[in-house]
Design a protein around this motif. Structure first.
Motif, PDB file in Angstrom:
ATOM      1  N   ILE A 224       0.843  -1.211   0.000  1.00 20.06           N
ATOM      2  CA  ILE A 224       0.000   0.000   0.000  1.00 20.06           C
ATOM      3  C   ILE A 224       0.871   1.251   0.000  1.00 20.06           C
ATOM      4  O   ILE A 224       0.603   2.237  -0.705  1.00 20.06           O
TER       5      ILE A 224
ATOM      6  N   GLY B 215       0.923   3.937  -2.944  1.00 20.88           N
ATOM      7  CA  GLY B 215       0.656   5.366  -2.737  1.00 20.88           C
ATOM      8  C   GLY B 215       1.791   6.238  -3.221  1.00 20.88           C
ATOM      9  O   GLY B 215       1.575   7.281  -3.852  1.00 20.88           O
ATOM     10  N   GLN B 216       3.048   5.805  -2.933  1.00 24.27           N
ATOM     11  CA  GLN B 216       4.194   6.587  -3.374  1.00 24.27           C
ATOM     12  C   GLN B 216       4.264   6.675  -4.900  1.00 24.27           C
ATOM     13  O   GLN B 216       4.461   7.751  -5.477  1.00 24.27           O
TER      14      GLN B 216
ATOM     15  N   TYR C 128       1.802   6.219  -6.943  1.00 18.43           N
ATOM     16  CA  TYR C 128       0.653   6.969  -7.450  1.00 18.43           C
ATOM     17  C   TYR C 128       0.885   8.469  -7.332  1.00 18.43           C
ATOM     18  O   TYR C 128       0.590   9.242  -8.255  1.00 18.43           O
ATOM     19  N   ARG C 129       1.457   8.892  -6.183  1.00 19.52           N
ATOM     20  CA  ARG C 129       1.732  10.329  -6.011  1.00 19.52           C
ATOM     21  C   ARG C 129       2.786  10.788  -7.021  1.00 19.52           C
ATOM     22  O   ARG C 129       2.670  11.877  -7.606  1.00 19.52           O
TER      23      ARG C 129
ATOM     24  N   PHE D 257      -7.325  11.058  -6.000  1.00 24.55           N
ATOM     25  CA  PHE D 257      -6.413  10.703  -4.919  1.00 24.55           C
ATOM     26  C   PHE D 257      -7.183  10.424  -3.626  1.00 24.55           C
ATOM     27  O   PHE D 257      -6.911   9.450  -2.917  1.00 24.55           O
ATOM     28  N   VAL D 258      -8.176  11.293  -3.348  1.00 28.53           N
ATOM     29  CA  VAL D 258      -8.989  11.087  -2.133  1.00 28.53           C
ATOM     30  C   VAL D 258      -9.738   9.753  -2.222  1.00 28.53           C
ATOM     31  O   VAL D 258      -9.792   8.959  -1.282  1.00 28.53           O
TER      32      VAL D 258
ATOM     33  N   GLU E  94      -8.996   7.050  -4.097  1.00 32.55           N
ATOM     34  CA  GLU E  94      -8.098   5.892  -4.027  1.00 32.55           C
ATOM     35  C   GLU E  94      -7.554   5.704  -2.624  1.00 32.55           C
ATOM     36  O   GLU E  94      -7.379   4.568  -2.165  1.00 32.55           O
ATOM     37  N   THR E  95      -7.300   6.841  -1.913  1.00 33.96           N
ATOM     38  CA  THR E  95      -6.862   6.708  -0.523  1.00 33.96           C
ATOM     39  C   THR E  95      -7.945   6.037   0.320  1.00 33.96           C
ATOM     40  O   THR E  95      -7.666   5.141   1.126  1.00 33.96           O
TER      41      THR E  95
ATOM     42  N   VAL F 234      -8.078   2.337  -0.584  1.00 35.01           N
ATOM     43  CA  VAL F 234      -7.011   1.575   0.061  1.00 35.01           C
ATOM     44  C   VAL F 234      -7.327   1.357   1.534  1.00 35.01           C
ATOM     45  O   VAL F 234      -7.142   0.257   2.087  1.00 35.01           O
ATOM     46  N   ARG F 235      -7.834   2.418   2.198  1.00 39.19           N
ATOM     47  CA  ARG F 235      -8.188   2.284   3.608  1.00 39.19           C
ATOM     48  C   ARG F 235      -9.306   1.264   3.797  1.00 39.19           C
ATOM     49  O   ARG F 235      -9.248   0.386   4.679  1.00 39.19           O
TER      50      ARG F 235
END
Length: 348
Positions: A170, A174-175, A177-178, A284-285, A287-288, A291-292
């Motif tokens: 994860i 995230g890294q 993706y950013r 981004f919000v 997908e975050t 993931v959560r």
């Protein structure tokens, strides 16, 4: 030779013959002879039929008597055969009964001896089987407990390793993706800047070329009008003035249109950039949050799996204990039944 020609000859035909005379009837004896022969043949046939019927009746009476005598003789022979057969069967039945009684006595004695030996062997076998079964149950329980302990330890290690790997995955996701969003934003901004610069240059070049074309067209038209219409100065002057006014208005309209087009394009680019940044932020919000949520669901699934496995292990142990208890009860019931059967047979 030179006189008149001779007349043609005359042909005389003979008269036709007279018709034949009618036939004269002559008397004959064939019909009477045939009639007499038919009568004689009929009488002879009747005599033959009567004689044949009489012979048939005589033969039927004779053969009927022969059949009756034959049937009577056959019945007497059959009665004698049945009487002899009955005597032999009765003697055979008596002898068979005696032999069967002797065989039943011997069979009963052998069966009782076999039951005694079988009961002794079954009791010994039941004792040995019970000891082996108890040893097997103890070993099975020990191995099952060890297996359950090993399974639990391995599952806990697997769960810890899976959680660590998922968290690392994860974080890496995230890294990446950013980084991808940053690269995409930079490339998008560069693309928009290059596009705007190229459009501005294209608009400037288009205006310059249009103005040069208008100037060249006016010059050529004035030269053409001066050379071709030298005597019509007033008309040329009016025409040139109107043409210059028309060209000036056209140029002013084109400049305003180009300005409006550039402004609209810049507004569109700004709006597209704003919408893209908002989209990236929302993605981004989302997908975050995804993931959560995925992590929460996986943790809940692992917890539910552990609960189900513990319940399964407990139920398996309970069913094993019930099975062992039922086997022991059935063994005792079988021993008691065999003992009672042996006692009843011994008393019998």
């Amino acid at each position: 030779m030179g006189g008149r020609p001779s007349p043609p000859p005359t042909i005389v035909y003979s008269p036709p013959p007279p018709p034949p005379a009618p036939p004269t009837p002559v008397p004959t004896q064939s019909l009477q002879t045939q009639t007499g022969l038919n009568e004689v043949s009929g009488a002879q046939a009747r005599l033959n039929m009567e004689l044949g019927a009489q012979l048939d009746r005589t033969n039927a009476e004779f053969f009927a008597g022969q059949d009756i005598r034959k049937t009577q003789a056959a019945g007497a022979e059959e009665r004698l055969r049945l009487a002899s057969l009955g005597e032999q069967e009765r003697a055979t039945t008596i002898t068979r009964g005696e032999q069967e009684r002797l065989g039943i006595s011997a069979t009963g004695a052998q069966y009782r001896a076999g039951l005694e030996a079988a009961g002794a062997q079954e009791r010994l076998t039941a004792v040995t089987a019970g000891e082996q079964q108890r040893l097997g149950i103890a070993a099975t329980g020990l191995e099952q407990r060890r297996g359950i302990e090993t399974t639990g330890a391995q599952e806990r290690l697997t769960t810890l390793t899976r959680g660590e790997q998922e968290r690392l995955g994860i974080a890496a996701t995230g890294q990446e993706y950013r980084a991808g969003l940053e690269t995409a934003g930079a490339q998008s901004r560069l693309t928009q800047a290059q596009l705007l610069a190229g459009q501005e240059r294209q608009i400037g070049l288009t205006g310059a070329e249009q103005r040069k074309g208008i100037e060249t067209t006016g010059a050529q038209e004035r030269l053409t009008q001066a050379q071709l219409l030298a005597g019509q100065e007033r008309q040329i002057g009016l025409t040139g003035e109107q043409s210059r006014l028309t060209q000036a208005q056209l140029l002013a309209g084109q400049e305003r249109q180009i300005g409006l087009t550039g402004a609209e394009q810049r507004k569109g680019i700004e709006t597209a950039g704003t919408q893209e940044r908002l989209t990236q932020a929302e993605r981004f919000v989302g997908e975050t949050g995804l993931v959560r949520t995925r992590g929460e669901e996986e943790r809940l699934g692992i917890a539910a799996t552990g609960t189900e496995q513990r319940q399964t292990i407990g139920k398996t142990a309970e069913e094993t204990r019930l099975t062992d208890l039922q086997q022991e009860m059935f063994r005792r019931y079988k021993e008691q039944r065999d003992y009672e059967q042996a006692q009843r047979q011994y008393r019998t």
